[in-house]
Motif scaffolding. Structure first.
Motif, PDB file in Angstrom:
ATOM      1  N   VAL A 174       0.850  -1.199   0.000  1.00 35.87           N
ATOM      2  CA  VAL A 174       0.000   0.000   0.000  1.00 35.87           C
ATOM      3  C   VAL A 174       0.882   1.245   0.000  1.00 35.87           C
ATOM      4  O   VAL A 174       1.750   1.396   0.856  1.00 35.87           O
ATOM      5  N   MET A 175       0.704   2.087  -0.974  1.00 31.15           N
ATOM      6  CA  MET A 175       1.461   3.329  -1.066  1.00 31.15           C
ATOM      7  C   MET A 175       0.615   4.450  -0.476  1.00 31.15           C
ATOM      8  O   MET A 175      -0.364   4.897  -1.084  1.00 31.15           O
ATOM      9  N   ARG A 176       0.983   4.904   0.712  1.00 33.64           N
ATOM     10  CA  ARG A 176       0.117   5.834   1.429  1.00 33.64           C
ATOM     11  C   ARG A 176      -0.086   7.145   0.674  1.00 33.64           C
ATOM     12  O   ARG A 176      -1.149   7.748   0.750  1.00 33.64           O
ATOM     13  N   ASP A 177       0.933   7.558  -0.059  1.00 32.76           N
ATOM     14  CA  ASP A 177       0.823   8.808  -0.797  1.00 32.76           C
ATOM     15  C   ASP A 177      -0.331   8.728  -1.807  1.00 32.76           C
ATOM     16  O   ASP A 177      -1.130   9.660  -1.935  1.00 32.76           O
ATOM     17  N   GLN A 178      -0.400   7.590  -2.496  1.00 33.34           N
ATOM     18  CA  GLN A 178      -1.484   7.406  -3.480  1.00 33.34           C
ATOM     19  C   GLN A 178      -2.850   7.367  -2.797  1.00 33.34           C
ATOM     20  O   GLN A 178      -3.820   7.923  -3.287  1.00 33.34           O
ATOM     21  N   ARG A 204      -1.649  -0.651   6.998  1.00 30.12           N
ATOM     22  CA  ARG A 204      -1.002   0.494   6.338  1.00 30.12           C
ATOM     23  C   ARG A 204      -2.055   1.383   5.688  1.00 30.12           C
ATOM     24  O   ARG A 204      -1.995   2.604   5.775  1.00 30.12           O
ATOM     25  N   LYS A 254      -1.175  12.454  11.282  1.00 32.26           N
ATOM     26  CA  LYS A 254      -0.232  12.052  10.236  1.00 32.26           C
ATOM     27  C   LYS A 254       0.596  10.933  10.851  1.00 32.26           C
ATOM     28  O   LYS A 254       1.534  11.199  11.624  1.00 32.26           O
TER      29      LYS A 254
END
Lengths: 193, 118
Positions: A3-7, A101, A114
Motif C-alpha cells: 500500500v502506497m500511502r501517498d497514493q 497500512r 499524520k
C-alpha cells in the motif's frame, strides 16, 4: 507492491465531505462529522481537569477506551467500505499488514493524525509513530493522545484478533512519546494484553 | 543509544550526501534530514517506496535473490537505498560527484544502528 500511502491520501482527500440533513457525513460505510479539533481537545481537557488526582488514571483509561470502541466499529466500517475497496485493496499484497497500512493512510487523509507503522510483528505487536496530530495541541499534563492510542489498539484487533465483532480486548496500546509532552513525535506501542 | 535523527545527521555529514531519509514500505517518513533547500523529505519518502518495490521484483524475476542495496545514478545526483529489516527503507541522496564507494559503505555501516533505534 504494497500500500502506497501517498497514493491513498491523494485519492481520499478528493472524497467529497458533504453533510446530510442530520449534519453527518456519510462516507466509508460510516457517518462522520466535521468539528474543530479544539472541541475534542477541550472535552478531554475538561474531563481530566475535573477528575480527582486518585482517579486520573481511570479517566485516562476511559478516554482511551472511547477511542478504542469508536476505532473498532468505525475502523471496520472503513476497511469494508467501497472507498477502501477501490483506493486501498488493489495495493494490498501483504494481507493484514497492508490493510493496517491502508488504515493509517486513511487516518492521515482525514486529518486525524499524520501517522504510520514503524514496526510490526504480525499478530503480536506494532509501533506507530505520529508526526502531527490534533491532540498534540491539547492542554494538560503528560502524554495525552488518547485518540490515537485507543484507535491503534482497535486497528490491531481488526487486523489480527477474532473476526469482527468478536475481536475486542486482545490488544492494548501505550503511548511512549508525545509531541504534547515535549517529544519530537508521538509514538504508540501496541501489544497483546 | 543514538536516536534515529542522530544517525541521519551523521549520514548527511558524509561528503556529498545531501539527504537521508528512513521510510516505511508504504512511504511513511519515519524521519529525514536534508541539507538541500529544494528537497522535501516527504516527497523523497513517497517516491523511494514506490521505486524500491519495482527493484525487488526485478531481483526476484532474474533469480538474483533479495535486494540488499539499490543505486540509481542520474545526471544531477545519486540515490543509494538500503533495506532496514522487513519494513523499512533508508535512502540517501548525494551529489553526482560524491564518492560512491564511501556513500555505499557508510550506508551499510549505519543500517544496524538504524535497525536498533526503530
Amino acid at each position: 507492491m504494497t500500500v502506497m500511502r501517498d497514493q491513498v491520501v491523494r485519492q481520499l482527500v478528493q472524497v467529497e465531505a458533504k453533510a446530510n440533513d442530520n449534519g453527518l457525513i456519510p462516507a466509508f460505510n460510516v457517518l462522520v462529522n466535521q468539528l474543530p479539533c479544539t472541541f475534542w481537545n477541550t472535552v478531554a481537557e475538561r474531563m481530566m481537569a475535573i477528575t480527582p488526582p486518585d482517579r486520573k488514571t481511570a479517566m485516562e483509561t476511559a478516554l482511551v477506551n472511547c477511542a478504542y470502541e469508536c476505532g473498532y466499529h468505525t475502523g471496520y466500517g472503513i476497511i469494508t467500505s467501497p472507498e477502501f475497496e477501490s483506493a486501498v485493496m488493489p495495493m494490498v499484497t501483504e494481507g493484514a499488514k497492508d490493510v493496517l497500512r491502508g488504515a493509517y493512510a486513511v487516518f492521515t487523509a482525514w486529518g486525524w493524525a499524520k501517522s504510520g507503522i514503524v514496526q510490526i510483528k504480525e499478530g503480536e505487536s506494532m509501533t506507530i509513530r505520529a508526526v502531527d496530530y490534533y491532540e498534540a495541541d491539547s492542554g494538560g499534563e503528560g502524554r495525552r493522545a488518547y485518540m490515537i492510542r485507543g484507535v491503534s489498539a482497535a486497528f490491531m484487533e481488526l487486523a489480527y484478533a477474532a473476526p469482527y465483532p468478536n475481536g475486542m480486548n486482545t490488544f492494548k496500546s501505550d503511548q511512549v512519546r508525545g509531541i504534547e509532552a515535549g517529544d519530537q513525535f508521538g509514538e504508540f506501542a501496541v501489544s497483546k494484553k | 543509544m543514538a536516536a534515529l535523527r542522530d544517525v541521519l545527521n551523521d549520514l548527511v555529514k558524509v561528503e556529498g550526501v545531501t539527504t537521508a531519509v528512513v521510510v516505511g514500505r508504504d512511504g511513511f517518513v519515519l524521519d529525514g534530514v536534508s541539507r538541500s533547500a529544494t528537497l522535501d523529505t516527504e516527497a523523497v519518502g513517497a517516491v523511494i517506496s514506490t521505486g524500491i518495490g519495482s527493484s525487488e521484483v526485478v531481483g526476484r524475476e532474474l533469480g538474483v535473490g533479495e535486494m540488499t542495496q539499490g543505486l540509481l545514478e542520474y545526471k544531477g545526483g545519486l540515490i543509494v537505498m538500503g533495506l532496514v529489516g522487513r519494513d523499512g527503507i533508508v535512502a540517501l541522496v548525494a551529489d553526482i560527484g560524491a564518492n560512491l564507494g564511501n556513500v555505499r559503505y557508510q550506508l551499510k555501516k549505519r543500517i544496524p544502528d538504524i535497525e536498533k533505534v526503530l
